[in-house]
Design an enzyme around this catalytic site. Structure first.
Site, short mmCIF file in Angstrom:
data_model
loop_
_atom_site.label_atom_id
_atom_site.label_comp_id
_atom_site.label_asym_id
_atom_site.label_seq_id
_atom_site.Cartn_x
_atom_site.Cartn_y
_atom_site.Cartn_z
N TYR A 252 30.16 59.31 45.18
CA TYR A 252 30.82 59.90 44.30
C TYR A 252 31.52 61.30 44.61
CZ TYR A 252 31.81 60.14 39.09
OH TYR A 252 32.29 59.81 37.94
N LYS B 268 35.80 67.23 40.32
CA LYS B 268 35.51 67.50 39.14
C LYS B 268 34.58 68.77 38.90
CE LYS B 268 36.97 64.19 36.46
NZ LYS B 268 38.06 64.51 35.97
#
Length: 272
Positions: A152, A159
């Site tokens: 991720y 993000k």
């Protein structure tokens, strides 16, 4: 915007998932929604149809938000149709799910362009279309910004960058009565969840993560859309620069772990 004028909200990536659910929530209040999509015009037009049936108004606008020219065209379409914008929801996202050692230059460039650059450019243009009454900006982020989950890094780091920009924007846009916040989602039952847990080779089984969530189940697109809707509303007028986490407690315990992975994915970290 006068008191009897329907609010106009742009939601990127709103032809499906969280974005489409949010569009219908706003439509139920009689608001106008700009449904942005990248490829599937039929799906976007169906969302606009549902928006109108729900009592709102809206248009569908094609734009690939990885492309600055498309972002310009998207906001110009809003200017032409409505002459203003009251809220901007940065919902669209994409990235490669790979270990850091496997990220290529094009993965890094695309993650930045899709998630961070598009948010900054979009916010700049949104603010220009907001009137003296101010407005709302909300970014949809995800749990990888808070914890280091397997594969991720590309999306999570992007993000995290978006959430950092939220703070800076809140400080700079506050004097114009514009609030800027983020909604950070955990395991949300959308197409993206299925892709991550079922199509990334070696990923920990989804159920092994869900059983560790304190609330015991994944969230829904409605859970996320409700949080965004709250931040767009009058009740959140004194909230800015914040990130609300909607994850059932996932990031308190923080699975999946690299130790839960298998095969070549596990070998990227562990020399078993």
């Amino acid at each position: 915007m006068t008191s009897d004028s329907p609010r106009v909200t742009l939601i990127t990536g709103s032809s499906r998932g969280i974005g489409s659910v949010l569009a219908l929530k706003l439509a139920a209040k009689g608001e106008h929604v700009v449904v942005n999509y990248k490829k599937n015009a039929e799906l976007a037009e169906d969302v606009v149809r549902q928006v109108r049936e729900a009592g709102g108004g809206g248009i569908a606008v094609q734009a690939d938000i990885e492309e600055p020219d498309d972002i310009d065209a998207l906001f110009e379409a809003i200017r032409t149709e409505y002459g203003r914008l009251d809220a901007f929801v940065a919902n669209a996202a994409a990235a490669a799910f790979k270990p850091v050692s496997g990220l290529k230059l094009h993965h890094l460039d695309r993650s930045w362009a899709m998630n961070v650059r598009s948010f900054v450019l979009g916010a700049q243009r949104a603010v220009d279309l907001m009137d003296e009454n101010g407005g709302r900006i909300v970014a949809v982020t995800s749990y990888g910004s808070l914890r280091a989950f397997p594969t991720y890094a590309s999306l999570g780091a992007a993000k995290a960058g978006v959430e950092a920009y939220v703070k800076f924007m809140a400080a700079e846009f506050g004097p114009r009565n514009i609030t800027v916040n983020a909604v950070n989602g955990g395991l949300i039952d959308t197409d993206s969840l299925e892709y991550f847990y079922e199509r990334v080779p070696g990923m920990a089984p989804m159920n092994s993560v869900i059983e560790k969530v304190p609330l015991g189940h994944p969230g829904t697109a409605d859970d996320m859309a409700s949080a965004v809707e709250f931040l767009l509303g009058s009740g959140a007028g004194y909230i800015t620069g914040q990130t609300i986490t909607v994850d059932g407690g996932l990031t308190v315990v923080a699975p999946p772990f690299w130790a839960d992975t298998s095969g070549e994915l596990r070998a990227a970290v562990y020399d078993d």
